[in-house]
Design an enzyme around this catalytic site. Structure first.
Site, PDB file in Angstrom:
ATOM      1  N   LYS A 174       0.831  -1.217   0.000  1.00  0.00           N
ATOM      2  CA  LYS A 174       0.000   0.000   0.000  1.00  0.00           C
ATOM      3  C   LYS A 174       0.864   1.265   0.000  1.00  0.00           C
ATOM      4  O   LYS A 174       0.677   2.150  -0.830  1.00  0.00           O
ATOM      5  CB  LYS A 174      -0.904  -0.004   1.230  1.00  0.00           C
ATOM      6  CG  LYS A 174      -1.484   1.344   1.575  1.00  0.00           C
ATOM      7  CD  LYS A 174      -2.193   1.305   2.915  1.00  0.00           C
ATOM      8  CE  LYS A 174      -2.593   2.669   3.405  1.00  0.00           C
ATOM      9  NZ  LYS A 174      -1.491   3.427   4.019  1.00  0.00           N
ATOM     10  N   ASN A 175       1.808   1.343   0.940  1.00  0.00           N
ATOM     11  CA  ASN A 175       2.538   2.601   1.094  1.00  0.00           C
ATOM     12  C   ASN A 175       3.510   2.866  -0.053  1.00  0.00           C
ATOM     13  O   ASN A 175       3.932   4.008  -0.250  1.00  0.00           O
ATOM     14  CB  ASN A 175       3.250   2.652   2.444  1.00  0.00           C
ATOM     15  CG  ASN A 175       2.267   2.883   3.587  1.00  0.00           C
ATOM     16  OD1 ASN A 175       1.101   3.235   3.341  1.00  0.00           O
ATOM     17  ND2 ASN A 175       2.705   2.659   4.819  1.00  0.00           N
ATOM     18  N   ARG A 218      -9.250   0.566   3.480  1.00  0.00           N
ATOM     19  CA  ARG A 218      -8.282   1.508   2.912  1.00  0.00           C
ATOM     20  C   ARG A 218      -6.975   0.798   2.569  1.00  0.00           C
ATOM     21  O   ARG A 218      -6.292   1.189   1.615  1.00  0.00           O
ATOM     22  CB  ARG A 218      -7.974   2.629   3.914  1.00  0.00           C
ATOM     23  CG  ARG A 218      -9.035   3.712   3.951  1.00  0.00           C
ATOM     24  CD  ARG A 218      -8.555   4.882   4.787  1.00  0.00           C
ATOM     25  NE  ARG A 218      -7.137   5.092   4.545  1.00  0.00           N
ATOM     26  CZ  ARG A 218      -6.254   5.485   5.451  1.00  0.00           C
ATOM     27  NH1 ARG A 218      -6.637   5.746   6.674  1.00  0.00           N
ATOM     28  NH2 ARG A 218      -4.984   5.635   5.146  1.00  0.00           N
ATOM     29  N   ARG A 233       0.115  15.165  13.199  1.00  0.00           N
ATOM     30  CA  ARG A 233       0.889  14.568  12.092  1.00  0.00           C
ATOM     31  C   ARG A 233       1.400  15.695  11.186  1.00  0.00           C
ATOM     32  O   ARG A 233       0.898  15.916  10.079  1.00  0.00           O
ATOM     33  CB  ARG A 233       0.036  13.573  11.290  1.00  0.00           C
ATOM     34  CG  ARG A 233      -0.387  12.364  12.106  1.00  0.00           C
ATOM     35  CD  ARG A 233      -1.114  11.320  11.277  1.00  0.00           C
ATOM     36  NE  ARG A 233      -0.218  10.521  10.453  1.00  0.00           N
ATOM     37  CZ  ARG A 233      -0.621   9.481   9.714  1.00  0.00           C
ATOM     38  NH1 ARG A 233      -1.873   9.122   9.697  1.00  0.00           N
ATOM     39  NH2 ARG A 233       0.253   8.800   8.984  1.00  0.00           N
ATOM     40  N   PRO A 234       2.407  16.441  11.647  1.00  0.00           N
ATOM     41  CA  PRO A 234       2.875  17.607  10.892  1.00  0.00           C
ATOM     42  C   PRO A 234       3.563  17.205   9.581  1.00  0.00           C
ATOM     43  O   PRO A 234       4.016  16.071   9.436  1.00  0.00           O
ATOM     44  CB  PRO A 234       3.888  18.257  11.847  1.00  0.00           C
ATOM     45  CG  PRO A 234       4.355  17.156  12.730  1.00  0.00           C
ATOM     46  CD  PRO A 234       3.209  16.203  12.860  1.00  0.00           C
ATOM     47  N   ASP A 256       3.317   0.349  12.377  1.00  0.00           N
ATOM     48  CA  ASP A 256       2.089  -0.151  11.734  1.00  0.00           C
ATOM     49  C   ASP A 256       1.790  -1.609  12.094  1.00  0.00           C
ATOM     50  O   ASP A 256       0.751  -2.140  11.705  1.00  0.00           O
ATOM     51  CB  ASP A 256       2.179   0.010  10.206  1.00  0.00           C
ATOM     52  CG  ASP A 256       2.062   1.468   9.778  1.00  0.00           C
ATOM     53  OD1 ASP A 256       1.821   2.328  10.644  1.00  0.00           O
ATOM     54  OD2 ASP A 256       2.220   1.752   8.573  1.00  0.00           O
ATOM     55  N   CYS A 279      -5.323   8.330   9.005  1.00  0.00           N
ATOM     56  CA  CYS A 279      -5.636   7.891  10.362  1.00  0.00           C
ATOM     57  C   CYS A 279      -5.194   8.948  11.373  1.00  0.00           C
ATOM     58  O   CYS A 279      -4.187   9.631  11.180  1.00  0.00           O
ATOM     59  CB  CYS A 279      -4.928   6.568  10.661  1.00  0.00           C
ATOM     60  SG  CYS A 279      -5.523   5.212   9.635  1.00  0.00           S
TER      61      CYS A 279
HETATM   62  C1  UD1 Z   1       4.191   6.724   6.934  1.00  0.00           C
HETATM   63  C2  UD1 Z   1       3.165   5.640   6.689  1.00  0.00           C
HETATM   64  C3  UD1 Z   1       2.488   5.232   7.983  1.00  0.00           C
HETATM   65  C4  UD1 Z   1       3.524   4.860   9.046  1.00  0.00           C
HETATM   66  C5  UD1 Z   1       4.592   5.945   9.172  1.00  0.00           C
HETATM   67  C6  UD1 Z   1       5.740   5.527  10.074  1.00  0.00           C
HETATM   68  C7  UD1 Z   1       2.476   6.155   4.429  1.00  0.00           C
HETATM   69  C8  UD1 Z   1       1.413   6.669   3.531  1.00  0.00           C
HETATM   70  N1  UD1 Z   1       2.194   6.155   5.740  1.00  0.00           N
HETATM   71  O1  UD1 Z   1       3.466   7.847   7.457  1.00  0.00           O
HETATM   72  O2  UD1 Z   1       1.638   4.126   7.720  1.00  0.00           O
HETATM   73  O3  UD1 Z   1       2.876   4.712  10.292  1.00  0.00           O
HETATM   74  O4  UD1 Z   1       5.154   6.250   7.882  1.00  0.00           O
HETATM   75  O5  UD1 Z   1       6.322   4.354   9.602  1.00  0.00           O
HETATM   76  O6  UD1 Z   1       3.529   5.742   3.987  1.00  0.00           O
HETATM   77  N2  UD1 Z   1       7.039  14.115  11.404  1.00  0.00           N
HETATM   78  C9  UD1 Z   1       7.307  15.442  11.684  1.00  0.00           C
HETATM   79  N3  UD1 Z   1       7.347  16.318  10.622  1.00  0.00           N
HETATM   80  C10 UD1 Z   1       7.150  15.942   9.337  1.00  0.00           C
HETATM   81  C11 UD1 Z   1       6.882  14.583   9.078  1.00  0.00           C
HETATM   82  C12 UD1 Z   1       6.840  13.690  10.131  1.00  0.00           C
HETATM   83  O7  UD1 Z   1       7.491  15.832  12.825  1.00  0.00           O
HETATM   84  O8  UD1 Z   1       7.204  16.785   8.441  1.00  0.00           O
HETATM   85  C13 UD1 Z   1       6.998  13.144  12.524  1.00  0.00           C
HETATM   86  C14 UD1 Z   1       5.620  12.519  12.690  1.00  0.00           C
HETATM   87  O9  UD1 Z   1       4.784  13.318  13.517  1.00  0.00           O
HETATM   88  C15 UD1 Z   1       5.960  11.175  13.312  1.00  0.00           C
HETATM   89  C16 UD1 Z   1       7.310  10.817  12.672  1.00  0.00           C
HETATM   90  O10 UD1 Z   1       7.845  12.053  12.182  1.00  0.00           O
HETATM   91  O11 UD1 Z   1       6.135  11.317  14.691  1.00  0.00           O
HETATM   92  C17 UD1 Z   1       7.246   9.809  11.543  1.00  0.00           C
HETATM   93  O12 UD1 Z   1       6.323  10.250  10.564  1.00  0.00           O
HETATM   94  P1  UD1 Z   1       6.465   9.840   9.026  1.00  0.00           P
HETATM   95  O13 UD1 Z   1       7.529   8.824   8.871  1.00  0.00           O
HETATM   96  O14 UD1 Z   1       6.542  11.088   8.227  1.00  0.00           O
HETATM   97  O15 UD1 Z   1       5.055   9.166   8.745  1.00  0.00           O
HETATM   98  P2  UD1 Z   1       4.159   9.277   7.465  1.00  0.00           P
HETATM   99  O16 UD1 Z   1       4.992   9.461   6.253  1.00  0.00           O
HETATM  100  O17 UD1 Z   1       3.056  10.260   7.691  1.00  0.00           O
END
Ligand code: UD1
Length: 427
Positions: A22-23, A401, A122-123, A310, A117
């Protein structure tokens, strides 16, 4: 609206074939926006998030045809719009990839903040930091009617060094997308190393990009003028595979999980072995044999190659029935234990304090619960498979999803699980 009805206590045995990741799919499909030519993408999972991202691309002007259930042909030659449809963007987290892909292609992007989710805050500040470093600016053009965040790179994007302050899957891929067609070289440091990041880089390289280092801490992207069409096959879904592996251990079953990359499963396999299950690795499959008793284990979620966040809810469900007390610490998301209340309705004995859950193993009883999110929903299914009696799981749109035909795959392994209409009045 539909719900799942699970009658627990069946030992799951047999073979299950894992779908495409999926991702990876939800990043590779928007990455096709960067390609001048036709992309054929194989092993695409038949899940809701893929349908949504495909329909967003179509609204932007792409032509998408399904050659068969798992193969799509994407032609983005006529895409020149840069405003992504708000209602669809809000439905999924991965719509943030439209920012990087549209900036790369059209040099402008108007995309609402993504949905997905709810795990607390989730910044996407690190994504935006990367775009700004490459020369994109928040547009103040009064001619542009804004529906979300509008970034524009009037003079095109220019390669640079970007250091990510947090290890982020999304930011790593998004900055990589934006940098693929930028002028010059971009070096992204402190990047995430998840298998789907490598898969997106491999897809782009197969289409003519010059990206090195994906899977390590530093990715180097030498910008190219254009990408050409080609054919690419998506990797298997690490989390779907892990979910079926846990189901084998949870039911004292014996499942051969096919179409997996065992290397991607190492942290999950190691934890399952600690719970007492036997895990046997083959070239592209893994067999998990449960013993009927589950030893307690401690888990801390971490970026890859650490234990995946996950897989956290599925393991907490498993450990809810262990012989003893386990401690699970969530270090990626600030609030990923919402589903625990549902598990406690089934008799689980769990105390959550900040990011740590203390799980005292006990018996589980079927009742009505809801999927609070995608993987939380998978955790409910695992709990239902272990529980005495009947478990009804509502709000399964979250499960749809990201899991393809989940109940059918479980039924083929001997589970008593059915999808029925949810006739609740409040629907
Ligand atoms: C992706 C996955 C999600 C998984 C996550 C962590 C997809 C579509 N989703 O989510 O299923 O749970 O990786 O393996 O691939 N963060 C910041 N600033 C940013 C981005 C992230 O502070 O700009 C923080 C987030 O709040 C979190 C951490 O970094 O604490 C990891 O987030 P991230 O790896 O970016 O997750 P996603 O890409 O949203």
């Amino acid at each position: 609206m539909e719900k799942l009805v699970v009658r627990g206590g069946k030992r799951l045995c047999g073979e299950v074939t894992i779908s495409g990741a999926k991702n990876a799919a939800v990043a590779i499909i928007p990455a096709a926006l960067l390609v001048d030519g036709i992309c054929i993408v194989e092993n695409v999972p038949a899940i809701k998030d893929v349908a949504v991202i495909c329909s967003i691309l179509e609204e932007l002007g792409a032509k998408i045809d399904f050659l068969d259930k798992y193969t799509i042909k994407i032609d983005c030659s006529n895409v020149n719009k840069y405003t992504a449809p708000y209602e669809k963007v809000r439905k999924m987290r991965a719509s943030y990839y439209l920012l990087g892909a549209l900036l790369g292609r059209v040099k402008k992007a108007d995309v609402a903040l993504p949905g997905g989710c709810n795990f607390g805050s989730r910044p996407i500040d690190q994504h935006l930091k990367g775009f700004k470093a490459l020369g994109a600016k928040v547009s103040d053009d009064p001619e542009i009617e804004k529906s979300g965040i509008v970034y524009a790179a009037t003079d095109g994007l220019v390669g640079t060094n970007v250091y990510l302050d947090v290890v982020s899957v999304g930011a790593t891929i998004n900055v990589m997308l934006a940098a693929t067609l930028a002028r010059g070289t971009t070096i992204i440091e402190n990047v995430a190393k998840e298998p789907h990041i490598v898969d997106v880089a491999n897809f782009l390289n197969a289409m003519g990009a010059n990206i090195k280092g994906a899977g390590t801490d530093v990715i180097r992207i030498h910008g190219v003028d254009k990408l050409h069409g080609g054919t690419y096959s998506i990797i298997p879904d690490q989390i779907e595979a892990g979910t079926f592996m846990v189901a084998a251990a949870a039911t004292g079953g014996d499942i051969l999980v096919k179409n997996v990359i065992p290397k991607h499963m190492e942290s999950v396999s190691a934890k399952l072995e600690e719970t007492g299950a036997t895990v046997k690795e083959f070239d592209d499959s893994i067999r998990v044999i449960g013993t009927g008793t589950i030893k307690p284990v401690n888990i801390k979620t971490l970026p890859y190659p650490g234990f995946p966040t996950d897989m956290q809810p599925q393991f907490v469900s498993l450990l809810a029935a262990a012989d003893g007390t386990s401690i699970v610490t969530e270090s990626v998301w600030e609030s990923r234990f919402q589903y625990v209340d549902e598990l406690m309705r089934m008799g689980a004995d769990i105390t959550v304090c900040n990011r740590t859950a203390t799980i005292k193993g006990t018996g589980l009883c079927g009742t009505q619960v809801r999927a609070t999110d995608l993987r939380g929903g998978a955790g409910m299914v695992i709990a239902g498979l272990m529980a005495d009696g009947e478990t009804t799981i509502t709000d399964i749109q979250y499960i749809d999803r990201g899991y393809e035909n989940m109940e059918e795959k479980f039924r083929n392994l001997g589970a008593d699980i059915n999808r029925v209409n949810d006739t609740r009045i409040d629907n």
